[in-house]
Design a protein around this motif. Structure first.
Motif, mmCIF file in Angstrom:
data_model
loop_
_atom_site.group_PDB
_atom_site.id
_atom_site.type_symbol
_atom_site.label_atom_id
_atom_site.label_comp_id
_atom_site.label_asym_id
_atom_site.label_seq_id
_atom_site.Cartn_x
_atom_site.Cartn_y
_atom_site.Cartn_z
ATOM 1 N N GLU A 156 0.829 -1.210 0.000
ATOM 2 C CA GLU A 156 0.000 0.000 0.000
ATOM 3 C C GLU A 156 0.867 1.265 0.000
ATOM 4 N N GLY A 157 1.884 1.301 0.832
ATOM 5 C CA GLY A 157 2.715 2.488 0.961
ATOM 6 C C GLY A 157 3.560 2.791 -0.263
ATOM 7 N N SER A 158 3.965 1.757 -0.989
ATOM 8 C CA SER A 158 4.818 1.938 -2.167
ATOM 9 C C SER A 158 4.027 2.329 -3.413
ATOM 10 N N GLY A 159 2.708 2.177 -3.346
ATOM 11 C CA GLY A 159 1.877 2.480 -4.513
ATOM 12 C C GLY A 159 1.649 1.300 -5.442
ATOM 13 N N ILE A 160 2.244 0.154 -5.145
ATOM 14 C CA ILE A 160 2.047 -1.015 -6.011
ATOM 15 C C ILE A 160 0.584 -1.438 -6.012
ATOM 16 N N ALA A 161 -0.039 -1.496 -4.838
ATOM 17 C CA ALA A 161 -1.451 -1.901 -4.765
ATOM 18 C C ALA A 161 -2.328 -0.919 -5.539
ATOM 19 N N ALA A 162 -2.073 0.372 -5.404
ATOM 20 C CA ALA A 162 -2.863 1.374 -6.131
ATOM 21 C C ALA A 162 -2.683 1.217 -7.639
ATOM 22 N N ALA A 163 -1.469 0.916 -8.074
ATOM 23 C CA ALA A 163 -1.219 0.718 -9.505
ATOM 24 C C ALA A 163 -1.968 -0.508 -10.022
ATOM 25 N N ILE A 164 -2.030 -1.555 -9.214
ATOM 26 C CA ILE A 164 -2.777 -2.751 -9.614
ATOM 27 C C ILE A 164 -4.266 -2.428 -9.695
ATOM 28 N N ARG A 165 -4.775 -1.687 -8.727
ATOM 29 C CA ARG A 165 -6.198 -1.302 -8.751
ATOM 30 C C ARG A 165 -6.533 -0.471 -9.990
ATOM 31 N N ALA A 166 -5.558 0.271 -10.494
ATOM 32 C CA ALA A 166 -5.780 1.135 -11.660
ATOM 33 C C ALA A 166 -5.645 0.388 -12.982
ATOM 34 N N GLU A 167 -5.196 -0.861 -12.949
ATOM 35 C CA GLU A 167 -5.041 -1.619 -14.184
ATOM 36 C C GLU A 167 -6.398 -1.872 -14.837
ATOM 37 N N SER A 168 -6.389 -1.872 -16.150
ATOM 38 C CA SER A 168 -7.608 -2.160 -16.909
ATOM 39 C C SER A 168 -8.108 -3.558 -16.558
ATOM 40 N N GLY A 169 -9.368 -3.663 -16.211
ATOM 41 C CA GLY A 169 -9.969 -4.956 -15.901
ATOM 42 C C GLY A 169 -9.972 -5.313 -14.434
ATOM 43 N N ASN A 170 -9.265 -4.543 -13.589
ATOM 44 C CA ASN A 170 -9.292 -4.843 -12.158
ATOM 45 C C ASN A 170 -10.589 -4.315 -11.570
ATOM 46 N N GLU A 171 -11.288 -5.167 -10.846
ATOM 47 C CA GLU A 171 -12.559 -4.792 -10.224
ATOM 48 C C GLU A 171 -12.467 -4.712 -8.698
ATOM 49 N N LYS A 172 -11.484 -5.381 -8.113
ATOM 50 C CA LYS A 172 -11.321 -5.348 -6.659
ATOM 51 C C LYS A 172 -9.911 -5.818 -6.325
ATOM 52 N N TYR A 173 -9.317 -5.162 -5.347
ATOM 53 C CA TYR A 173 -8.003 -5.549 -4.851
ATOM 54 C C TYR A 173 -7.960 -5.098 -3.399
ATOM 55 N N ASP A 174 -8.420 -5.954 -2.497
ATOM 56 C CA ASP A 174 -8.574 -5.588 -1.093
ATOM 57 C C ASP A 174 -7.965 -6.643 -0.184
ATOM 58 N N TYR A 175 -7.246 -6.168 0.837
ATOM 59 C CA TYR A 175 -6.622 -7.038 1.827
ATOM 60 C C TYR A 175 -7.482 -7.118 3.085
ATOM 61 N N PHE A 176 -7.471 -8.305 3.720
ATOM 62 C CA PHE A 176 -8.201 -8.537 4.965
ATOM 63 C C PHE A 176 -7.334 -9.372 5.891
ATOM 64 N N GLN A 177 -7.489 -9.153 7.195
ATOM 65 C CA GLN A 177 -6.748 -9.933 8.176
ATOM 66 C C GLN A 177 -7.668 -10.955 8.829
ATOM 67 N N SER A 178 -7.175 -12.162 8.936
ATOM 68 C CA SER A 178 -7.926 -13.234 9.569
ATOM 69 C C SER A 178 -8.045 -12.988 11.070
ATOM 70 N N LEU A 179 -9.238 -13.201 11.617
ATOM 71 C CA LEU A 179 -9.415 -13.124 13.064
ATOM 72 C C LEU A 179 -8.901 -14.383 13.751
ATOM 73 N N ASN A 180 -8.853 -15.483 13.011
ATOM 74 C CA ASN A 180 -8.415 -16.761 13.579
ATOM 75 C C ASN A 180 -6.919 -16.996 13.446
ATOM 76 N N ASP A 181 -6.285 -16.317 12.493
ATOM 77 C CA ASP A 181 -4.858 -16.535 12.247
ATOM 78 C C ASP A 181 -4.197 -15.191 11.955
ATOM 79 N N PRO A 182 -3.628 -14.538 12.967
ATOM 80 C CA PRO A 182 -3.053 -13.208 12.768
ATOM 81 C C PRO A 182 -1.839 -13.187 11.842
#
Length: 108
Positions: A24-50
């Motif tokens: 996120e901080g480097s901008g790589i995730a934002a660049a991927i989100r901006a790619e043609s055809g990307n509809e979602k690029y979201d990270y989540f943390q597991s409550l069962n496995d940190p």
């Protein structure tokens, strides 16, 4: 019809969370989100496995995903996975047709 890829990144001592911070901080995730055809690029943390982070990565179709895999960001992403010594598990899904019977279980 969209293609969804769930990627589970697992590391040790918070390395998966650090990987996400750098993506996120480097901008790589934002660049991927901006790619043609990307509809979602979201990270989540597991409550069962940190030590596991889930990435939900959704693309318009297989061609859009193939184009992403051929992009320069993949080398950057792979380098970060190596830096944080992450292991991965992948699940792939295609959108299902809507089923009216499912509506009885949905709360909107």
């Amino acid at each position: 019809m969209s293609l969804t890829v769930n990627l589970y990144y697992t590391g040790e001592h918070g390395s998966a969370r650090e990987f996400v911070r750098e993506m996120e901080g480097s901008g790589i995730a934002a660049a991927i989100r901006a790619e043609s055809g990307n509809e979602k690029y979201d990270y989540f943390q597991s409550l069962n496995d940190p030590e596991t982070i889930l990435l939900i990565d959704q693309w318009r179709d297989q061609k859009a995903l193939d184009d992403h895999h051929a992009s320069p960001m993949m080398a950057q992403l792979a380098a970060l996975r190596d830096k944080y010594n992450l292991h991965m598990r992948v699940e792939r899904y295609r959108d299902a047709e809507e089923n009216p019977a499912d509506e009885a279980f949905m709360r909107k």
